[in-house]
Design an enzyme around this catalytic site. Structure first.
Site, short mmCIF file in Angstrom:
data_model
loop_
_atom_site.label_atom_id
_atom_site.label_comp_id
_atom_site.label_asym_id
_atom_site.label_seq_id
_atom_site.Cartn_x
_atom_site.Cartn_y
_atom_site.Cartn_z
N GLY A 715 0.83 -1.21 0.00
CA GLY A 715 0.00 0.00 0.00
C GLY A 715 0.86 1.25 0.00
O GLY A 715 0.37 2.34 0.26
N ALA A 997 1.99 -1.44 9.67
CA ALA A 997 1.49 -1.31 8.29
C ALA A 997 2.09 -0.01 7.76
O ALA A 997 1.58 1.08 8.01
CB ALA A 997 -0.03 -1.27 8.27
N THR A 998 3.22 -0.16 7.07
CA THR A 998 3.95 1.05 6.66
C THR A 998 3.19 1.89 5.65
O THR A 998 3.43 3.10 5.55
CB THR A 998 5.32 0.66 6.06
OG1 THR A 998 5.10 -0.31 5.02
CG2 THR A 998 6.23 0.07 7.11
N CYS A 999 2.28 1.27 4.91
CA CYS A 999 1.51 2.05 3.93
C CYS A 999 0.59 3.05 4.63
O CYS A 999 0.22 4.07 4.05
CB CYS A 999 0.70 1.12 3.03
SG CYS A 999 -0.41 0.03 3.94
N MET A 1000 0.22 2.74 5.89
CA MET A 1000 -0.65 3.64 6.65
C MET A 1000 0.08 4.29 7.81
O MET A 1000 -0.52 4.95 8.65
CB MET A 1000 -1.87 2.87 7.17
CG MET A 1000 -2.78 2.34 6.08
SD MET A 1000 -4.22 1.49 6.75
CE MET A 1000 -3.46 0.02 7.43
#
Length: 1031
Positions: A715, A997-1000
């Site tokens: 993400g 969750a690095t995308c968030m």
């Protein structure tokens, strides 16, 4: 129509309001006028015919009389003057009277007779006195007659040579001893008659000048072919030069009663406009330089140029315009004149005035020695049709060469004793100082617009005191708040134009050039040429001037005030040209001073900022674009603080992303990358993407060493991890594309082509990778060398950047720069030795460099070329391809807002430790956590206790990047969030690890019992480096 009963016809009425009689009257008047014109034309025709017949009859009668006198002359004195003796030259003899009457320069027989007469004259004068030869014992009684005969005889001798100039052209410049041609006796006779000791010299020379003698000399000199000029026959003076010396040098005699000569027929206009005059007349130039001739004639030109620009004769050719020839000859003469200190000061002002006017008319000359990165399509020595002759260009530019020392003599002679460099004297400048500054600044400004800067700048910067002198002038004017108006030079000058415009527009480029070659010891320790204290004042003055030019003056243009008159009418001194030069010069100098301040601070960063550029109005206008504020950010970005420029940059990025959203929503690229072949897979797949595709979303999935695709949906976080890993691999010095300086800073490997066959394609790919990271706001840990970052701005590097690359070479160059002895003894040449992977090659720094020895005169050029070779030339191919890839995502106008130090911050962020307090202030919570939760308090305490490396690992664990946003975590998108992990209602989660969750930018934190447990689990998680398999 019926009969009305009236038998008479109805009278016609002209509706135009005029009767037929009136029309007939107009026709009659026109006929009368035409007949009058015909009669007048007939009378004029008859009168003209009468005059022509009268003239023809008179000329025929005159020619008949000349023929009769010629016959009488030959019968009396012999056809070859064999019956002529000394008495024939006396006042009572008809010999000279008859000769002067019948002589016709177009007849070869008459020229032969005149040649014999001159031969006899020279013999008799050699054995006696010229005065007694013509006048006998009582000169005063026959003075008018003698003067009449002498001046006529001298004139017809020159006429004869002029008439036969093409027949004698190959021998005209030969010495008297080298030829027996008739012209030698003719010109020697002129020399004999113009002996300065003779009593008639003044009236004879005055008569010759009135008869346009210099026009005749001009024709004779021009007739000499190039081949004859190149012969080695100049050991002795030619007869032509001897005669010209006596005529031209008469002005130096005192007293003199010669009438004033029309400037059109003067020596200055007729002879100085001959191309390469001093090469044609090498002995005459010595007389011109040694006596008072140079002062007189150069002053003469200064008086009638430019107001009398029509005085110059018709150009010899399109490629040899008269004004350019005058300029070249005056400059060449000035190199000998100013070499004598006793002549320098009183002649410098006239030379500068003449040079300024003539340079203003000259087209721009480009440098033939300028080293280009790309091959030119046209050879430098090809002359362009209608342009200036290449040899004439060389003559003009050679006058300013460092070997001639003209420029430093000129500037120093004018400033010596006039302009003060005493910094303790803060009184206002005197009228003499204002005049000197105006004169030299006008000259230099026009020269900068005409000649190549590399020809002149080295001399100005290192052999003159112009930088400290102009700075002292500027400072004193600023302190006294009284700026002079240089309306004499600037055309047209508005009454409200700033007085600092002219001196600042000249000072800035010279000082900027000096800073390119100044070394650190000179700048910081010796404080040359300006002290560090003065530099602070200079920055404030220049900043105010630049802000006034960019922001205040454009919005306060007054159309009511009439411009001040400009007597010189210099085209290149227009107010618009001056403003443009001043804007560019101020901006470039302040940028360079900021670079020095970044290297080793000597003043506060805020000294470069303008307070007005921090206002909300200015920032909003700059973000909008196409406004005056946005133009200021382009030209002088340093006027706005770094944080404001970052806001503008992020706004530009957001606008670019928004414009590509529609395209990227349809095409989303996904790639599988093997961790074991990270760089190769990325190069093979991503290098195929177009510019639009690169700007769009790119999703990556990793394949581990077992060939299994790692878990996790990209993400944005996996892509961040991919960017950090690939940049670390690609820029690793072990891969061979980049090298490290002694300070472990990265720069392109000059020998990369020996390591990778596709090295240039790889550099293009790496440029696009770095551009993508900056475009997406991903910070990467890549410490680049400053001299490489300057390539992202398409800037060149100079000597002061060399210590970072090669400190030993830098020390050697400084040794040469400050060497006190004769550098030619060191046997150095303009070549440099390249050594890459054991392969040595020698390369010329200039064409013919192997034969060009380094001397005290050209050592600055040598140092500059060596530094340029190492810092710019060797990595030009790699840098160019890297830049092309980088500019696919980040245009030049965006990156130009920042200096090299700030670009490094954009790439890698601050090197300072993570600001935990700032992160805490900009954190959201979910799943039951809140800012005052016990677990949250423990987390922040644990993070503060971490080392700097562990803090970066934590940040990478939760965001995918080890560095925070440039302006703080307020700009992290989306905001950092801490979410409670685990099953709701279950309190024991000691066996679980934190996940993310690095995308968030999300941290999933289990509710640990103790602070020690939280620290242990968190450290394990952030140091596991297990890719995206960890859960």
């Amino acid at each position: 129509m019926f009969f009305s009963g009236d038998p008479t016809s109805r009278k016609r009425v002209d509706m135009g309001g005029r009767s037929n009689k009136e029309r007939d009257r107009q026709v009659l008047l026109e006929q009368t006028r035409e007949e009058r014109r015909r009669r007048l034309a007939l009378r004029l025709q008859n009168s003209s015919a009468t005059k022509i017949q009268k003239c023809f009859r008179g000329k025929r009668a005159f020619e008949l009389a000349r023929s009769q006198v010629r016959e009488n002359f030959c019968s009396t004195f012999g056809e070859h003057c064999q019956r002529v003796d000394r008495n024939c030259f006396g006042a009572d003899s008809d010999f000279l009277r008859q000769l002067l009457f019948f002589f016709n320069a177009s007849k070869d027989d008459d020229i032969a007779i005149l040649s014999q007469v001159c031969n006899l004259l020279l013999q008799y004068v050699k054995n006696g006195d010229a005065v007694s030869l013509f006048a006998g014992v009582n000169y005063s009684s026959v003075e008018p007659l003698v003067i009449h005969r002498v001046k006529k005889l001298a004139l017809i001798c020159v006429y004869a040579v002029h008439q036969k100039r093409y027949d004698w052209s190959n021998q005209l410049l030969m010495s008297v001893e080298s030829t027996e041609m008739p012209f030698v006796r003719l010109l020697e006779a002129v020399t004999c008659l113009l002996n300065p000791k003779l009593p008639w010299i003044c009236k004879v020379v005055g008569y010759l000048q009135h008869k346009r003698i210099y026009c005749l000399f001009r024709g004779i000199i021009i007739a000499v072919p190039q081949s004859a000029r190149n012969l080695e026959h100049h050991h002795n003076t030619s007869a032509l030069e001897q005669a010209l010396m006596l005529v031209a040098s008469h002005v130096g005699d005192d007293p003199c009663c010669c009438p004033i000569v029309d400037p059109r027929w003067s020596f200055s206009s007729q002879l100085l406009s001959i191309p390469f005059l001093w090469h044609r007349l090498p002995h005459f130039k010595k007389v011109f330089a040694a006596n008072g001739l140079s002062k007189y004639y150069i002053h003469q030109i200064a008086c009638y140029l430019p107001s009398r620009a029509d005085v110059l004769p018709k150009d010899i050719s399109v490629n040899h315009p008269g004004y350019a020839c005058v300029l070249a000859n005056v400059l060449e003469a000035a190199t000998w004149i100013l070499a004598e200190p006793m002549f320098a000061s009183d002649r410098a002002a006239d030379i500068i005035a003449v040079s300024t006017s003539l340079l203003d008319a000259l087209p721009t000359i480009t440098s033939p020695t300028e080293r280009a990165d790309e091959d030119d399509d046209m050879p430098m020595d090809v002359d362009v049709k209608g342009g200036l002759d290449i040899d004439l260009q060389k003559q003009i530019t050679a006058a300013f060469d460092s070997n001639t020392r003209l420029l430093d003599h000129l500037v120093n002679a004018l400033f010596r004793g006039t302009l003060s460099t005493n910094y303790s004297d803060l009184s206002g400048p005197s009228d003499a100082e204002v005049e000197a500054v105006g004169s030299i600044c006008a000259f230099l400004h026009v020269m900068f617009n005409t000649l190549p800067l590399d020809v002149t700048m080295t001399v100005l910067a290192y052999r003159t005191e112009i930088v400290p002198a102009l700075w002292n002038f500027i400072k004193r004017c600023h302190v006294n708040q009284r700026w002079p108006y240089f309306s004499k030079y600037i055309s047209p000058l508005p009454a409200d134009a700033p007085g600092w415009l002219l001196p600042v527009s000249v000072f800035c480029p010279i000082y900027k050039y000096m800073l390119k070659i100044v070394d650190n010891e000179e700048f910081y320790e010796q404080e040359k040429p300006l002290s560090l204290k003065d530099l602070k004042s200079l920055i404030l003055i220049l900043k105010q001037a630049l802000w006034q030019l960019l922001w205040i003056i454009p919005s306060h243009t007054s159309s009511t005030q009439k411009p001040l008159p400009n007597p010189l009418g210099l085209k290149k001194m227009s107010i618009d040209n001056l403003k443009s030069r001043a804007r560019t010069g101020l901006s470039e100098l302040l940028i360079q001073l900021q670079d020095w301040n970044n290297r080793l601070p000597f003043t506060s960063d805020s000294d470069f900022y303008s307070q007005e550029a921090t206002s909300e109005n200015f920032v909003s206008q700059a973000i909008l674009g196409n406004t005056r504020a946005s133009e200021i950010i382009k030209l002088a970005p340093f006027l706005a603080p770094f944080t404001i420029r970052v806001k503008i940059f992020t706004s530009q990025l957001a606008n670019s992303k928004q414009s590509t959203t529609s395209h990227s929503s349809l095409t989303r690229h996904r790639f599988k990358i093997r961790r074991s072949r990270l760089l190769e897979d990325a190069f093979d797949q991503l290098s195929l993407l177009s510019e639009e595709d690169l700007k769009g979303p790119i999703r990556v999935s990793f394949v581990n060493e077992h060939g299994v695709e790692e878990a996790g949906i990209d993400g944005g976080g996996i892509f961040k991890d991919f960017m950090e890993n690939i940049t670390r691999a690609a820029f690793d010095v072990q891969y061979g594309l980049f090298k490290e300086t002694v300070d472990h800073l990265l720069y392109p490997n000059p020998g990369s082509g020996l390591v990778h066959e596709q090295h240039l394609q790889y550099f293009h790919f790496l440029g696009s990778l770095l551009g993508k990271a900056m475009y997406e706001g991903i910070l990467v840990d890549l410490p680049f060398a400053t001299f490489f970052l300057s390539k992202l701005k398409e800037k060149s590097n100079f000597l002061n950047d060399l210590p970072s690359l090669d400190p030993e070479l830098y020390r050697h160059l400084l040794f040469l720069k400050h060497y006190q002895g004769d550098l030619s003894d060191l046997e150095l040449y303009f070549v440099i030795l390249n050594n890459e992977y054991g392969e040595q090659s020698e390369e010329e720094l200039l064409p013919g460099g192997r034969e060009m020895r380094v001397t005290n005169q050209n050592v600055i050029m040598f140092i500059h070329l060596v530094a340029n070779h190492r810092l710019n030339y060797q990595i030009r191919g790699q840098s160019r391809h890297f830049l092309r890839g980088f500019q696919q995502l980040v245009p030049k106008e965006w990156i130009d807002m920042f200096n090299e130090h700030e670009i490094q911050l954009l790439i890698s962020g601050s090197v300072e430790s993570l600001d935990i307090d700032d992160l805490r202030l900009n954190t959201n919570y979910s799943g039951g956590y809140h800012p005052d939760h016990e677990i949250i308090d423990m987390l922040w305490e644990v993070l503060k206790s971490f080392s700097s490396d562990n803090q970066k690992k934590f940040l990478k664990f939760v965001t995918g990047c080890s560095r925070g946003p440039l302006l703080g975590f307020e700009y992290l998108d989306p905001k950092f969030c801490i979410q409670r992990a685990g099953v709701p209602g279950v309190e024991e989660h000691g066996d679980r690890l934190p996940t993310s969750a690095t995308c968030m930018n999300l941290l999933k934190l289990p509710p640990y019992k103790t602070k020690e447990q939280l620290q242990t689990k968190l450290l394990y998680a952030i140091n596991s480096e297990a890719g995206f398999d960890l859960s």
